[in-house]
Design an enzyme around this catalytic site. Structure first.
Site, PDB file in Angstrom:
ATOM      1  CE  LYS A   1     -67.397 -35.635  17.606  1.00 48.90           C
ATOM      2  NZ  LYS A   1     -66.680 -36.120  16.594  1.00 48.90           N
TER       3      LYS A   1
ATOM      4  NE  ARG B   1     -68.272 -36.955   6.732  1.00 53.12           N
ATOM      5  CZ  ARG B   1     -67.182 -36.890   6.795  1.00 53.12           C
ATOM      6  NH1 ARG B   1     -66.343 -37.259   5.789  1.00 53.12           N
ATOM      7  NH2 ARG B   1     -66.337 -36.587   7.921  1.00 53.12           N
TER       8      ARG B   1
ATOM      9  CD  GLU C   1     -63.814 -38.574  23.407  1.00 52.96           C
ATOM     10  OE1 GLU C   1     -64.749 -38.808  22.950  1.00 52.96           O
ATOM     11  OE2 GLU C   1     -62.639 -38.336  22.987  1.00 52.96           O
TER      12      GLU C   1
ATOM     13  CG  HIS D   1     -58.101 -31.447  17.038  1.00 52.89           C
ATOM     14  ND1 HIS D   1     -57.369 -32.000  17.697  1.00 52.89           N
ATOM     15  CD2 HIS D   1     -58.425 -30.237  17.667  1.00 52.89           C
ATOM     16  CE1 HIS D   1     -57.059 -31.449  18.965  1.00 52.89           C
ATOM     17  NE2 HIS D   1     -57.697 -30.476  18.938  1.00 52.89           N
TER      18      HIS D   1
HETATM   19  P1  ADP Z   1     -62.888 -36.846   6.986  1.00 51.81           P
HETATM   20  O1  ADP Z   1     -63.353 -37.297   8.374  1.00 51.81           O
HETATM   21  O2  ADP Z   1     -63.641 -37.440   5.769  1.00 51.81           O
HETATM   22  O3  ADP Z   1     -61.420 -36.565   6.918  1.00 51.81           O
HETATM   23  P2  ADP Z   1     -63.214 -33.929   7.553  1.00 51.81           P
HETATM   24  O4  ADP Z   1     -63.259 -33.935   9.209  1.00 51.81           O
HETATM   25  O5  ADP Z   1     -61.801 -33.305   7.060  1.00 51.81           O
HETATM   26  O6  ADP Z   1     -63.464 -35.468   7.008  1.00 51.81           O
HETATM   27  O7  ADP Z   1     -64.395 -33.175   6.925  1.00 51.81           O
HETATM   28  C1  ADP Z   1     -64.738 -33.097   5.617  1.00 51.81           C
HETATM   29  C2  ADP Z   1     -65.407 -31.913   5.401  1.00 51.81           C
HETATM   30  O8  ADP Z   1     -66.732 -32.261   6.155  1.00 51.81           O
HETATM   31  C3  ADP Z   1     -65.152 -30.644   5.703  1.00 51.81           C
HETATM   32  O9  ADP Z   1     -65.675 -29.786   4.718  1.00 51.81           O
HETATM   33  C4  ADP Z   1     -65.675 -30.545   7.167  1.00 51.81           C
HETATM   34  O10 ADP Z   1     -65.804 -29.110   7.180  1.00 51.81           O
HETATM   35  C5  ADP Z   1     -66.959 -31.094   6.875  1.00 51.81           C
HETATM   36  N1  ADP Z   1     -67.611 -31.741   8.150  1.00 51.81           N
HETATM   37  C6  ADP Z   1     -67.408 -32.763   8.669  1.00 51.81           C
HETATM   38  N2  ADP Z   1     -68.228 -32.951   9.738  1.00 51.81           N
HETATM   39  C7  ADP Z   1     -69.111 -31.954   9.999  1.00 51.81           C
HETATM   40  C8  ADP Z   1     -70.029 -31.629  10.721  1.00 51.81           C
HETATM   41  N3  ADP Z   1     -70.541 -32.481  11.632  1.00 51.81           N
HETATM   42  N4  ADP Z   1     -70.882 -30.704  10.220  1.00 51.81           N
HETATM   43  C9  ADP Z   1     -70.642 -29.991   9.216  1.00 51.81           C
HETATM   44  N5  ADP Z   1     -69.398 -30.203   8.559  1.00 51.81           N
HETATM   45  C10 ADP Z   1     -68.662 -31.336   8.927  1.00 51.81           C
HETATM   46  P1  ADP Z   2     -64.209 -34.883  14.442  1.00 54.11           P
HETATM   47  O1  ADP Z   2     -65.795 -35.307  14.492  1.00 54.11           O
HETATM   48  O2  ADP Z   2     -63.950 -33.082  14.368  1.00 54.11           O
HETATM   49  O3  ADP Z   2     -63.472 -35.341  13.360  1.00 54.11           O
HETATM   50  P2  ADP Z   2     -63.054 -36.318  16.287  1.00 54.11           P
HETATM   51  O4  ADP Z   2     -63.738 -36.983  17.404  1.00 54.11           O
HETATM   52  O5  ADP Z   2     -62.995 -37.586  15.192  1.00 54.11           O
HETATM   53  O6  ADP Z   2     -63.605 -35.344  15.709  1.00 54.11           O
HETATM   54  O7  ADP Z   2     -61.228 -36.046  16.573  1.00 54.11           O
HETATM   55  C1  ADP Z   2     -60.658 -35.427  15.770  1.00 54.11           C
HETATM   56  C2  ADP Z   2     -59.141 -35.412  16.258  1.00 54.11           C
HETATM   57  O8  ADP Z   2     -59.144 -35.128  17.414  1.00 54.11           O
HETATM   58  C3  ADP Z   2     -58.781 -36.800  16.380  1.00 54.11           C
HETATM   59  O9  ADP Z   2     -58.310 -37.581  14.974  1.00 54.11           O
HETATM   60  C4  ADP Z   2     -57.489 -36.812  17.372  1.00 54.11           C
HETATM   61  O10 ADP Z   2     -56.263 -36.310  16.584  1.00 54.11           O
HETATM   62  C5  ADP Z   2     -57.982 -35.780  18.221  1.00 54.11           C
HETATM   63  N1  ADP Z   2     -58.764 -36.374  19.337  1.00 54.11           N
HETATM   64  C6  ADP Z   2     -60.162 -36.367  19.618  1.00 54.11           C
HETATM   65  N2  ADP Z   2     -60.281 -37.136  20.663  1.00 54.11           N
HETATM   66  C7  ADP Z   2     -59.178 -37.155  21.385  1.00 54.11           C
HETATM   67  C8  ADP Z   2     -58.712 -37.846  22.593  1.00 54.11           C
HETATM   68  N3  ADP Z   2     -59.612 -38.142  23.316  1.00 54.11           N
HETATM   69  N4  ADP Z   2     -57.610 -37.786  23.035  1.00 54.11           N
HETATM   70  C9  ADP Z   2     -56.499 -37.081  22.062  1.00 54.11           C
HETATM   71  N5  ADP Z   2     -56.751 -36.727  20.802  1.00 54.11           N
HETATM   72  C10 ADP Z   2     -58.330 -36.726  20.371  1.00 54.11           C
HETATM   73 MG    MG Z   3     -63.434 -37.593  12.974  1.00 55.97          MG
END
Ligand code: ADP
Ligand code: ADP
Ligand code: MG
Length: 505
Positions: A119, A295, A203, A238
């Site tokens: 990230k 993906r 952040e 989240h």
């Molecule tokens: P999406 O962003 O497609 O909605 P999710 O965040 O819900 O997906 O994650 C989908 C699947 O991928 C889950 O099984 C989650 O645990 C897995 N996953 C997502 N990102 C990672 C990561 N960086 N490392 C391992 N597993 C991940």
């Molecule tokens: P992941 O890789 O686990 O999906 P993300 O960076 O996409 O992580 O963040 C997942 C969720 O967490 C976002 O959809 C949002 O709800 C919350 N989130 C992430 N960053 C922020 C932020 N800076 N401020 C508020 N909420 C956040």
């Molecule tokens: Mg995300």
């Protein structure tokens, strides 16, 4: 003219493996699935043309075991691997290894996966490309003083995030400077154990944002398009549980601007294949790059329903070297689609994962209804993997029509033997704030703080199990009482209340 693959190995399980099997059948390419010892009777194995056991239940010894998966592909004569989501899907070393072994990884190139998998690096690249990012650190660090300085600059509350994070894991809120040091230690420890990498950065916490992401697609010929947005603000821990498209928050102008930014991201990292550019959208209508998922996304079906393309089929064609089969101007959003993720978890107990045997399953049907399922009556739900069971998608000519179809479909959805959050989802969809489209990422804690099902099924469990077993053994016909829309939704207990034993057949 590109040549299609001879055979595709699917390195995944559950609903997404089944989804990919469908795509392979559609284009007439045989497929092979892998499975762990815990999954020998899983739906993806039962549906597959061919299946290879790759080891014990623990993911590291099966679905994440790169050597075993590569061997399985070679032994069965596959020339490409589809990784699905989760597991190896965003593992750049795996993508590179496939290439080195002469197998096509159905996804983008290893370098763009590596870049976007971090990230912090992704943020740096977006700043260069002129895409707005959330205020915060431009590099990860381990020094609490640096974090305190940055937090001061952007203002509390702030979030600590694992650079390698995903699936909603590795995110911590810090309200004030006193909490910072111990939060940092905790975040680093957690990041190390979850992702094998303790890089953490900071952040600004955006207050009550919406999560709005864009489906993007690139090919190996330099083409890049977006297929509009998905709003995924309804989240627990989240992680998304309900997604919809179009978003109720976007004006046509903002949609165009965000779409252009998403395409910029694709070009900046030289991305090919399907991807998702996630943004946070604040209350003033500003949007910020959040991350890119390199993906197929869990919620891709809602885009398929509204835009009318098969994203998984397109993934396979593009990986085989074909140019995109569509141009930006080909797309329009038709109607509205909502997806509910069906999880084996207890919404009344902090979404604790559940396991067990599915004694009886009845999936909803009807106009505009699609179920991407990884389960069947008799299937085992184990504790080893992500608790997602299936996804229910409802399409309608407008949002209200889609919402009503979804509520009806959730009412028809019967899963006996394993706890699911189906009742919970129905209550979210029936909530006034959801109906009005006021969906922010704090929806669940704000509007559903203490939820319990209308009737607890626990007391009736022995009967429910007996009814389910009877239903699957005899050729019975479930005369399910129709849900009456928004009031008085039947629980699974109520829906199995009326059984009609079929005579003579
Ligand atoms: P999406 O962003 O497609 O909605 P999710 O965040 O819900 O997906 O994650 C989908 C699947 O991928 C889950 O099984 C989650 O645990 C897995 N996953 C997502 N990102 C990672 C990561 N960086 N490392 C391992 N597993 C991940
Ligand atoms: P992941 O890789 O686990 O999906 P993300 O960076 O996409 O992580 O963040 C997942 C969720 O967490 C976002 O959809 C949002 O709800 C919350 N989130 C992430 N960053 C922020 C932020 N800076 N401020 C508020 N909420 C956040
Ligand atoms: Mg995300």
């Amino acid at each position: 003219m590109t040549t299609m693959f001879d055979k595709i190995l699917i390195a995944n399980r559950g609903e997404i493996a089944c989804r990919i099997i469908h795509a392979c059948r559609e284009i007439g390419v045989p497929s092979v699935v892998v499975y762990s010892e815990a999954d020998s009777k899983a739906l993806h194995v039962l549906q597959s043309d061919e299946a290879v056991c790759v080891g014990p239940p623990a993911p590291l010894e099966s679905y994440l075991a790169i050597d075993k998966i590569i061997s399985a592909a070679k032994e069965t004569g596959c020339d490409a691997i589809h990784p699905g989501y989760g597991f190896l899907a965003e593992n750049h070393e795996f993508a590179q290894r496939c290439k080195d072994e002469g197998l096509v990884f159905i996804g983008s190139g290893a370098e763009s996966i590596r870049l976007m998998g971090n990230k912090v690096e992704a943020r740096q690249m977006m700043i260069k490309a002129g895409v707005p990012v959330i205020p915060g650190m431009h590099a990860s660090a381990a020094d609490a003083a640096l974090f305190a300085e940055e937090a001061e600059k952007v203002g509390y509350p702030v979030l600590l995030k694992a650079a390698a994070g995903g699936g909603g894991k590795g995110i911590r809120t810090v309200q004030k400077v006193e909490e910072l040091e111990s939060a940092l230690e905790g975040a680093m420890r957690e990041a190390k154990s979850a992702f094998g990498d303790d890089s953490v950065y900071l952040e600004k916490y955006i207050d009550c944002p919406r999560h709005i992401e864009f489906q993007v697609f690139g090919d190996t010929h330099g083409n890049a398009v977006h297929l509009f947005e998905r709003e995924c603000s309804i989240q627990r821990r989240h992680q998304k549980i309900i997604e919809e498209t179009p978003s109720t928050a976007l004006t046509p102008e903002t949609r165009i601007k965000m779409g252009e930014a998403a395409v910029k991201v694709v070009k900046a990292c030289n991305y090919s294949n399907a991807g998702t550019v996630e943004f946070l959208f604040d209350k003033s209508g500003n949007f910020y790059f959040l991350e890119m998922n390199t993906r197929i996304q869990v919620e891709h079906p809602i885009t398929e329903m509204v835009v009318g393309v098969d994203l998984v089929v397109e993934q396979i064609k593009v990986a085989a070297g074909a140019p995109l089969s569509f141009k930006q101007d080909d797309f329009a959003q038709t109607g509205h689609a909502i997806e509910c993720r069906i999880y084996a978890e207890d919404a009344a107990s902090n979404f604790l994962p559940a396991a067990g045997t599915i004694h009886y399953l009845k999936e909803p049907t009807g106009p505009g209804i699609r179920v991407d399922s990884g389960i069947y009556s008799g299937a085992e739900v184990s504790v080893f993997y992500d608790p997602i069971l299936s996804k229910l998608i409802a399409w309608g000519p407008d949002r209200e029509a889609a919402r009503k179809r979804m509520i009806e479909a959730l009412s028809e959805y019967v899963v006996l033997g394993v706890t699911t959050q189906i009742d919970y989802l129905r209550d979210v969809l029936g909530h006034d704030e959801f109906i009005e489209g006021r969906t922010y990422t704090d929806f669940i804690p704000t509007h559903m703080p203490e939820w319990s099902p209308a009737v607890t099924d626990g007391d009736n469990l022995p009967f429910v199990l007996a009814a389910g077993a009877l239903a699957s053994q005899l050729s019975t016909r479930a005369n399910v009482s129709a849900g009456d829309g928004e009031s008085g939704m039947p629980t699974p207990w109520e829906t199995v209340g009326k059984w009609e034993i079929g005579m003579g057949s």
